[in-house]
Design an enzyme around this catalytic site. Structure first.
Site, short mmCIF file in Angstrom:
data_model
loop_
_atom_site.label_atom_id
_atom_site.label_comp_id
_atom_site.label_asym_id
_atom_site.label_seq_id
_atom_site.Cartn_x
_atom_site.Cartn_y
_atom_site.Cartn_z
N ASP A 44 -76.12 -17.83 11.80
CA ASP A 44 -75.71 -17.60 10.41
C ASP A 44 -75.97 -16.16 9.92
OD1 ASP A 44 -75.21 -20.30 10.52
OD2 ASP A 44 -77.01 -20.88 9.41
N GLY A 55 -81.15 -25.04 14.44
CA GLY A 55 -79.91 -25.02 15.21
C GLY A 55 -80.06 -24.07 16.39
O1 F6P Z 1 -77.83 -22.89 11.00
C1 F6P Z 1 -76.90 -22.98 12.03
C2 F6P Z 1 -75.81 -23.97 11.71
O2 F6P Z 1 -74.90 -23.98 12.78
C3 F6P Z 1 -75.08 -23.74 10.39
O3 F6P Z 1 -74.13 -22.73 10.45
C4 F6P Z 1 -74.50 -25.11 10.12
O4 F6P Z 1 -74.31 -25.31 8.74
C5 F6P Z 1 -75.57 -26.02 10.66
O5 F6P Z 1 -76.36 -25.27 11.57
C6 F6P Z 1 -75.04 -27.26 11.34
O6 F6P Z 1 -76.12 -28.06 11.66
P1 F6P Z 1 -76.07 -29.29 12.66
O7 F6P Z 1 -76.06 -28.75 14.06
O8 F6P Z 1 -77.31 -30.04 12.37
O9 F6P Z 1 -74.81 -30.04 12.38
#
Ligand code: F6P
Length: 327
Positions: free
Chosen positions: A133, A17
């Site tokens: 996170d 992310g």
């Molecule tokens: O790890 C960062 C994060 O934003 C988390 O907080 C969240 O659960 C996840 O990535 C969301 O992922 P994506 O962008 O793939 O929906």
């Protein structure tokens, strides 16, 4: 500046992310490497880019004007292919084919696992923690956390305005996967009545009681921060509170990906710059299989083995603080 180890070509990628501050980290890696007379390559699109040989030579000007930009100029992603033995073999093949001696990986938990996998196969890797996170072991703060917290704080302040005007309870869901860090900190700085996190069990009845108590004490609103990984799910809680008739009517705001965007704060720019510099220094000193971490005020090197085998959770003293301050 002199090179201790004979590395000549260094590559950098962002993975997982995106986190605000990845760009200043890239900039610091590239310019520090150039200062050490290394050739630098950016890998486009994280580990997938590595597997498919998406390497681009980067000069100082290529990373100009990105300090203040959220996201990552190198693009990012979560690569399924890289989790396979074949994917990792192909990644190492591409690194060797391009004559890369060392790789800097900027990313979260999963990305650092990937970095560790490469290190175990003998490749020279240094990690930089970047994830909103703050669930990465070995560093007090990861890049992006401070900016995300400021975004959350801003949202909570705004939601409180409307909550008070209508005398409502707001359930505000924060990101964080299995870690309650963002929710706990948001609870303190946003003045929440209650915080629900994966690390602490709570019942629907307890939450309802706490909201009802806030109503009875004459509060004009109730703010409940719900971490996305909390066992009680936000929508279930909203239904329960409305049926339980706790005084306030309930509204839900899921903050979502807005938490990942925006201009990095001063703190994140500084953290990213320091980590980028330290990562390249580690590489030229021949320190590999490590992640740069902030411990106290110092930049330290933490073995990737330790980083990936331990779990960072929310600080329960801070959680207790959210309870005490919600009066
Ligand atoms: O790890 C960062 C994060 O934003 C988390 O907080 C969240 O659960 C996840 O990535 C969301 O992922 P994506 O962008 O793939 O929906």
């Amino acid at each position: 500046m002199t090179k201790v180890l004979d590395i000549e070509r260094l590559a950098v990628l962002t993975s997982g992310g995106d986190a605000p501050g990845m760009n200043p980290a890239i900039r610091a890696v590239v310019r520090t490497a150039l200062a050490h007379d290394l050739e630098v390559f950016g890998v486009e699109g994280g580990y997938d880019g590595l597997i498919h040989g998406a390497f681009d030579r980067l000069e100082a000007r290529d990373v100009g004007g990105i300090m203040q930009r959220g996201g990552t100029m190198l693009l990012t992603g979560r690569s399924k292919e890289f989790r396979t033995e074949r994917g990792q073999r192909e990644a190492i093949h591409q690194l060797n084919k391009h004559g890369i001696d060392a790789l800097v990986v900027i990313g979260g938990d999963g990305s650092l696992r990937g970095a560790h996998a490469l290190a175990q196969q003998g490749f020279n890797v240094v990690g930089i923690p970047a994830s909103i996170d703050n669930d990465i072991w070995g560093t007090n703060m990861a890049i992006g956390v401070d900016t995300a917290l400021n975004t959350i704080m801003d949202a909570v302040d705004k939601l409180r305005d409307t909550a008070s005007s209508h005398q409502r309870a707001f359930l505000i869901e924060t990101m964080g996967r299995e870690c309650g860090y963002l929710a706990v900190m948001a609870g303190i700085i946003g003045g929440a009545e209650m915080v629900l996190i994966p690390e602490v069990d709570a019942t629907l009845e307890e939450v309802a009681q706490s909201v009802e108590d806030a109503y009875k004490r004459g509060k004009t609103h109730a703010i409940i921060i719900v971490a996305e990984g909390a066992k009680i799910k936000t929508q279930d809680l909203a239904r329960y509170l409305d049926e339980a008739d706790v005084g306030f009517k309930t509204r839900v705001t899921i903050l979502g990906h807005i938490q990942r965007g925006g201009r990095p704060t001063a703190f994140d720019r500084l953290l990213a710059s320091r980590m980028g510099v330290r990562a390249v220094e580690a590489a030229v000193n021949g320190d590999f299989g490590v992640m740069v971490g902030l411990q106290g005020r110092e930049m330290v090197l933490v073995p990737l083995e330790d980083v990936i085998s331990r779990q960072r959770t929310a600080n329960l003293e801070y959680y207790a603080m959210t309870r005490m301050l919600a009066r």
